[in-house]
Design a protein around this motif. Structure first.
Motif, PDB file in Angstrom:
ATOM      1  N   ALA A  92      19.683  40.215  30.150  1.00 21.08           N
ATOM      2  CA  ALA A  92      20.417  41.379  29.664  1.00 21.08           C
ATOM      3  C   ALA A  92      21.247  42.008  30.785  1.00 21.08           C
ATOM      4  N   ALA A  93      20.701  42.025  32.016  1.00 23.33           N
ATOM      5  CA  ALA A  93      21.431  42.590  33.153  1.00 23.33           C
ATOM      6  C   ALA A  93      22.682  41.776  33.461  1.00 23.33           C
ATOM      7  N   LEU A  94      22.569  40.463  33.404  1.00 22.67           N
ATOM      8  CA  LEU A  94      23.739  39.606  33.627  1.00 22.67           C
ATOM      9  C   LEU A  94      24.809  39.867  32.579  1.00 22.67           C
ATOM     10  N   MET A  95      24.372  40.068  31.331  1.00 21.27           N
ATOM     11  CA  MET A  95      25.330  40.315  30.255  1.00 21.27           C
ATOM     12  C   MET A  95      25.983  41.690  30.396  1.00 21.27           C
ATOM     13  N   VAL A  96      25.150  42.724  30.630  1.00 27.30           N
ATOM     14  CA  VAL A  96      25.691  44.079  30.728  1.00 27.30           C
ATOM     15  C   VAL A  96      26.589  44.226  31.956  1.00 27.30           C
ATOM     16  N   GLY A  97      26.074  43.808  33.123  1.00 24.44           N
ATOM     17  CA  GLY A  97      26.866  43.911  34.346  1.00 24.44           C
ATOM     18  C   GLY A  97      28.099  43.037  34.319  1.00 24.44           C
ATOM     19  N   GLY A  98      27.931  41.802  33.817  1.00 26.47           N
ATOM     20  CA  GLY A  98      29.065  40.884  33.768  1.00 26.47           C
ATOM     21  C   GLY A  98      30.132  41.324  32.783  1.00 26.47           C
ATOM     22  N   LEU A  99      29.720  41.704  31.578  1.00 27.90           N
ATOM     23  CA  LEU A  99      30.697  42.108  30.565  1.00 27.90           C
ATOM     24  C   LEU A  99      31.367  43.430  30.922  1.00 27.90           C
ATOM     25  N   GLY A 100      30.574  44.368  31.489  1.00 22.52           N
ATOM     26  CA  GLY A 100      31.172  45.639  31.895  1.00 22.52           C
ATOM     27  C   GLY A 100      32.227  45.460  32.968  1.00 22.52           C
ATOM     28  N   SER A 101      31.916  44.699  33.983  1.00 19.66           N
ATOM     29  CA  SER A 101      32.885  44.456  35.054  1.00 19.66           C
ATOM     30  C   SER A 101      34.045  43.589  34.571  1.00 19.66           C
ATOM     31  N   LEU A 102      33.744  42.635  33.665  1.00 20.85           N
ATOM     32  CA  LEU A 102      34.818  41.804  33.116  1.00 20.85           C
ATOM     33  C   LEU A 102      35.798  42.649  32.309  1.00 20.85           C
ATOM     34  N   GLY A 103      35.256  43.638  31.573  1.00 17.20           N
ATOM     35  CA  GLY A 103      36.129  44.539  30.822  1.00 17.20           C
ATOM     36  C   GLY A 103      37.037  45.327  31.748  1.00 17.20           C
ATOM     37  N   ALA A 104      36.484  45.788  32.879  1.00 20.55           N
ATOM     38  CA  ALA A 104      37.290  46.531  33.836  1.00 20.55           C
ATOM     39  C   ALA A 104      38.361  45.639  34.468  1.00 20.55           C
ATOM     40  N   VAL A 105      37.980  44.424  34.796  1.00 21.96           N
ATOM     41  CA  VAL A 105      38.915  43.487  35.403  1.00 21.96           C
ATOM     42  C   VAL A 105      40.054  43.147  34.456  1.00 21.96           C
ATOM     43  N   ARG A 106      39.725  42.912  33.203  1.00 17.58           N
ATOM     44  CA  ARG A 106      40.754  42.564  32.208  1.00 17.58           C
ATOM     45  C   ARG A 106      41.700  43.744  31.951  1.00 17.58           C
ATOM     46  N   ARG A 107      41.145  44.955  32.091  1.00 15.84           N
ATOM     47  CA  ARG A 107      41.972  46.136  31.814  1.00 15.84           C
ATOM     48  C   ARG A 107      42.871  46.519  32.988  1.00 15.84           C
ATOM     49  N   TYR A 108      42.320  46.444  34.200  1.00 11.46           N
ATOM     50  CA  TYR A 108      43.043  46.951  35.358  1.00 11.46           C
ATOM     51  C   TYR A 108      43.699  45.872  36.205  1.00 11.46           C
ATOM     52  N   LEU A 109      43.403  44.609  35.927  1.00 10.09           N
ATOM     53  CA  LEU A 109      44.014  43.534  36.718  1.00 10.09           C
ATOM     54  C   LEU A 109      44.805  42.593  35.815  1.00 10.09           C
ATOM     55  N   ARG A 110      45.526  43.126  34.905  1.00 11.81           N
ATOM     56  CA  ARG A 110      46.382  42.290  34.063  1.00 11.81           C
ATOM     57  C   ARG A 110      47.546  41.750  34.898  1.00 11.81           C
ATOM     58  N   SER A 111      47.723  40.480  34.752  1.00 12.54           N
ATOM     59  CA  SER A 111      48.790  39.868  35.551  1.00 12.54           C
ATOM     60  C   SER A 111      49.845  39.236  34.662  1.00 12.54           C
TER      61      SER A 111
END
Length: 289
Positions: free
Chosen positions: A270-289
């Motif tokens: 669950a930690a891998l999913m929560v931490g990974g998905l949360g950070s992935l959401g931030a990356v997709r939102r703020y690092l659009r290329s």
């Protein structure tokens, strides 16, 4: 390893944000561990009481062994009844002495003659308690019938409340933790906007830029999950002697180590999913290329 190096660098640069994110994850997974233990314990307690003799019929003193056998045979032919157990006056005295052995004053004037013989009946489900009890009440040799259905109903209701309330709280905390990770990682990405632009100009690939942030979110989740599991396990181990006295012969404590390891694995996933998905959401939102 270079991704891990960059992730460590990001964590060291903002220690207070890292501590805050880890504490939120700790709270989430601590509640999850407590919920799993409570839900499992309530299920074991409920099954324990459901497997016990549920209807107790007390015989009148004038009852004969023939009367007892006739009632037992009639009950065993009923599809609702699993088993019956006859407790004689002598057996009742032994049980009474065992339960009150710490209080000798209660044993002095009690003899087998004043205790009633009884018949303990187990049914397939709590719903069949009342119908079986009504049948026994019509028997002339039966003086009283005890149906502990209130206990079963209370335990069933408590188990449902633990499931629904605990599941809702854990789901809310998981969503909240994901949003916290998203905000923390997003804030860090904004602070490093100029540095990220320079890395892009130097030819850094999108995965090279994004992966350290994703690993950072996973780190917060894993640290929170492991810390929560350790604290929950330590508290359970500390309170086990006291709780065992309340549970009696219910086989739940001490909790099996394998079961605790399973809880740890569930929390790490669950930690891998929560931490990974949360950070992935931030990356997709703020690092659009």
């Amino acid at each position: 390893m270079i991704y891990i190096k960059f992730a460590k660098k990001n964590i060291r640069r903002s220690p207070f944000q890292a501590i805050a994110a880890s504490m939120v994850m700790f709270l989430t997974f601590f509640v999850m561990a407590v919920f799993i233990l409570l839900a499992t314990g309530s299920e074991i307690i409920l099954k324990h009481y459901e497997s016990k003799p549920q209807v107790i019929a007390f015989f009148k003193d004038a009852s004969s062994q023939k009367d007892v056998s006739a009632i037992q045979n009639a009950l065993l032919s009923d599809d609702r009844v699993i088993a019956t157990k006859y407790v004689s006056k002598d057996d009742a005295l032994k049980i009474y002495r065992e339960r009150n052995k710490k209080d000798p004053a209660l044993l002095e004037l009690v003899t087998a003659s004043i205790l009633p013989a009884s018949l303990e009946i187990s049914t397939k489900s709590p719903k069949e308690l009342t119908p079986v009890a009504e049948v026994l009440k019509r028997e002339p040799v039966i003086s009283d019938v005890i149906v502990p259905d209130d206990v079963i109903q209370a335990l069933t209701s408590a188990t449902k409340v633990i499931r629904y309330v605990g599941g809702s709280v854990v789901s809310f905390l998981i969503l909240f933790s994901s949003l916290v990770i998203l905000m923390v990682i997003g804030f860090k990405i904004r602070l490093k906007r100029d540095e990220i632009e320079i890395m892009k100009l130097m030819g850094a690939s999108p995965s090279f830029i994004r992966t350290p942030f994703i690993l950072e979110g996973i780190f917060y989740g894993v640290v929170g999950a492991v810390g929560a599991w350790v604290v929950a396990f330590a508290m359970l181990w500390y309170f086990t002697p006291m709780l065992s006295g309340y549970l009696g012969d219910i086989q739940f404590l001490p909790v099996n180590l394998l079961f605790m390891l399973i809880i740890l694995i569930v929390e790490l996933v669950a930690a891998l999913m929560v931490g990974g998905l949360g950070s992935l959401g931030a990356v997709r939102r703020y690092l659009r290329s």
